[in-house]
Motif scaffolding. Structure first.
Motif, mmCIF file in Angstrom:
data_model
loop_
_atom_site.group_PDB
_atom_site.id
_atom_site.type_symbol
_atom_site.label_atom_id
_atom_site.label_comp_id
_atom_site.label_asym_id
_atom_site.label_seq_id
_atom_site.Cartn_x
_atom_site.Cartn_y
_atom_site.Cartn_z
ATOM 1 N N ALA A 66 42.415 45.780 51.065
ATOM 2 C CA ALA A 66 42.604 46.644 49.890
ATOM 3 C C ALA A 66 42.796 45.818 48.620
ATOM 4 O O ALA A 66 42.258 46.156 47.564
ATOM 5 C CB ALA A 66 43.809 47.555 50.107
ATOM 6 N N GLN A 67 43.543 44.756 48.731
ATOM 7 C CA GLN A 67 43.807 43.900 47.580
ATOM 8 C C GLN A 67 42.515 43.290 47.043
ATOM 9 O O GLN A 67 42.352 43.087 45.841
ATOM 10 C CB GLN A 67 44.785 42.795 47.982
ATOM 11 C CG GLN A 67 45.430 42.074 46.828
ATOM 12 C CD GLN A 67 46.650 41.274 47.276
ATOM 13 O OE1 GLN A 67 46.979 41.200 48.458
ATOM 14 N NE2 GLN A 67 47.329 40.661 46.335
ATOM 15 N N GLY A 68 41.583 43.032 47.965
ATOM 16 C CA GLY A 68 40.308 42.449 47.559
ATOM 17 C C GLY A 68 39.241 43.479 47.224
ATOM 18 O O GLY A 68 38.123 43.119 46.856
ATOM 19 N N ASN A 122 45.024 45.906 41.333
ATOM 20 C CA ASN A 122 43.784 45.157 41.144
ATOM 21 C C ASN A 122 42.620 46.028 40.683
ATOM 22 O O ASN A 122 41.478 45.573 40.623
ATOM 23 C CB ASN A 122 43.434 44.426 42.439
ATOM 24 C CG ASN A 122 44.358 43.241 42.683
ATOM 25 O OD1 ASN A 122 44.225 42.196 42.072
ATOM 26 N ND2 ASN A 122 45.329 43.413 43.571
ATOM 27 N N GLY A 123 42.918 47.281 40.372
ATOM 28 C CA GLY A 123 41.916 48.156 39.769
ATOM 29 C C GLY A 123 40.841 48.671 40.704
ATOM 30 O O GLY A 123 39.765 49.063 40.261
ATOM 31 N N HIS A 124 41.130 48.723 41.992
ATOM 32 C CA HIS A 124 40.124 49.149 42.971
ATOM 33 C C HIS A 124 40.214 50.661 43.194
ATOM 34 O O HIS A 124 40.855 51.141 44.135
ATOM 35 C CB HIS A 124 40.312 48.385 44.271
ATOM 36 C CG HIS A 124 40.190 46.900 44.123
ATOM 37 N ND1 HIS A 124 39.107 46.305 43.507
ATOM 38 C CD2 HIS A 124 41.020 45.888 44.503
ATOM 39 C CE1 HIS A 124 39.272 44.986 43.517
ATOM 40 N NE2 HIS A 124 40.417 44.715 44.093
ATOM 41 N N HIS A 183 44.517 49.353 34.142
ATOM 42 C CA HIS A 183 43.437 49.970 34.916
ATOM 43 C C HIS A 183 43.419 51.483 34.676
ATOM 44 O O HIS A 183 44.002 52.267 35.433
ATOM 45 C CB HIS A 183 43.608 49.651 36.396
ATOM 46 C CG HIS A 183 43.579 48.186 36.700
ATOM 47 N ND1 HIS A 183 42.533 47.372 36.307
ATOM 48 C CD2 HIS A 183 44.465 47.380 37.360
ATOM 49 C CE1 HIS A 183 42.771 46.127 36.711
ATOM 50 N NE2 HIS A 183 43.932 46.109 37.330
ATOM 51 N N LYS A 184 42.721 51.881 33.616
ATOM 52 C CA LYS A 184 42.733 53.276 33.184
ATOM 53 C C LYS A 184 42.201 54.228 34.249
ATOM 54 O O LYS A 184 42.783 55.294 34.490
ATOM 55 C CB LYS A 184 41.906 53.430 31.904
ATOM 56 C CG LYS A 184 41.884 54.860 31.368
ATOM 57 C CD LYS A 184 40.975 54.998 30.150
ATOM 58 C CE LYS A 184 40.892 56.441 29.695
ATOM 59 N NZ LYS A 184 39.950 56.607 28.554
#
Length: 204
Positions: free
Chosen positions: A94-96, A129-131, A164-165
């Motif tokens: 998830a972090q990546g 991280n904006g994912h 991260h809008k």
């Protein structure tokens, strides 16, 4: 072919480097599925851990190697094994931003709300991280939007802090509390303002 030759000449498939790394971990790190298959067929331990708790599955998940992850799971790798700070394979993926790996792990019963030693859950790392797509997946699979770490920070606060809008929009659409307060009194708007994220401030 070289690996096959070495094994035929009785190379130890479970030999460990000083930090606990094995040949299977190294192959997993570089996405070499066929080498992983060979090593496992020759009885490499799929759940061997480094000194810090890392497993081959965590490593493959971190780098987004879905086919290697699938192989390791099929060979009974523990999807909920925990690194020394509470990290899991799902958190690494998830972090990546590796959505397909996350889907695979969740389908194999990875815990979406596993908590690390700081009280953080997987959603917080994806948000930080904006994912967005990973966040959507985690929420669909039951991730707790209002979960807070030991400092009181939620996924929305983390996303706002990083600017991260789209992730913030998603979380708010899923009823995240825009006025949740950290232990130090900070809100999502405060941390977004502090870091100069104008569009996030306008959204909040």
């Amino acid at each position: 072919e070289v690996c096959k030759l070495l094994i035929e000449k009785e190379a130890d498939v479970n030999a460990v480097y000083q930090d606990g790394r094995t040949a299977l971990m190294v192959a997993s790190r570089n996405g070499h599925k066929e080498v992983c298959e060979l090593l496992i067929d020759k009885e490499a331990d799929v759940n061997s851990t480094m000194q810090n708790g890392w497993t081959a599955l965590m490593i493959a998940a971190q780098y987004g190697y879905k086919e290697v992850c699938k192989l390791l799971i099929e060979k009974e790798a523990d999807v909920n094994a925990v690194y020394q700070d509470g990290r899991t394979a799902l958190r690494s993926a998830a972090q990546g931003g590796h959505k397909e790996v996350c889907e695979l792990l969740i389908d194999r019963d990875a815990e979406v709300n596993a908590v690390d030693e700081y009280g953080r859950i997987v959603l917080m790392f994806a948000a930080a991280n904006g994912h967005k797509e990973v966040c959507e997946l985690l929420i669909e699979k039951g991730s707790e939007i209002e979960a807070a770490n030991k400092a009181g920070q939620t996924a929305l606060m983390t996303a706002a802090q990083r600017g991260h809008k789209e992730v913030c929009e998603l979380l708010i659409d899923r009823d995240a509390d825009v006025n949740a307060v950290e232990e130090d009194g900070s809100t999502a708007l405060m941390v977004a303002s502090q870091n100069g994220h104008k569009e996030v401030c306008e959204l909040l």
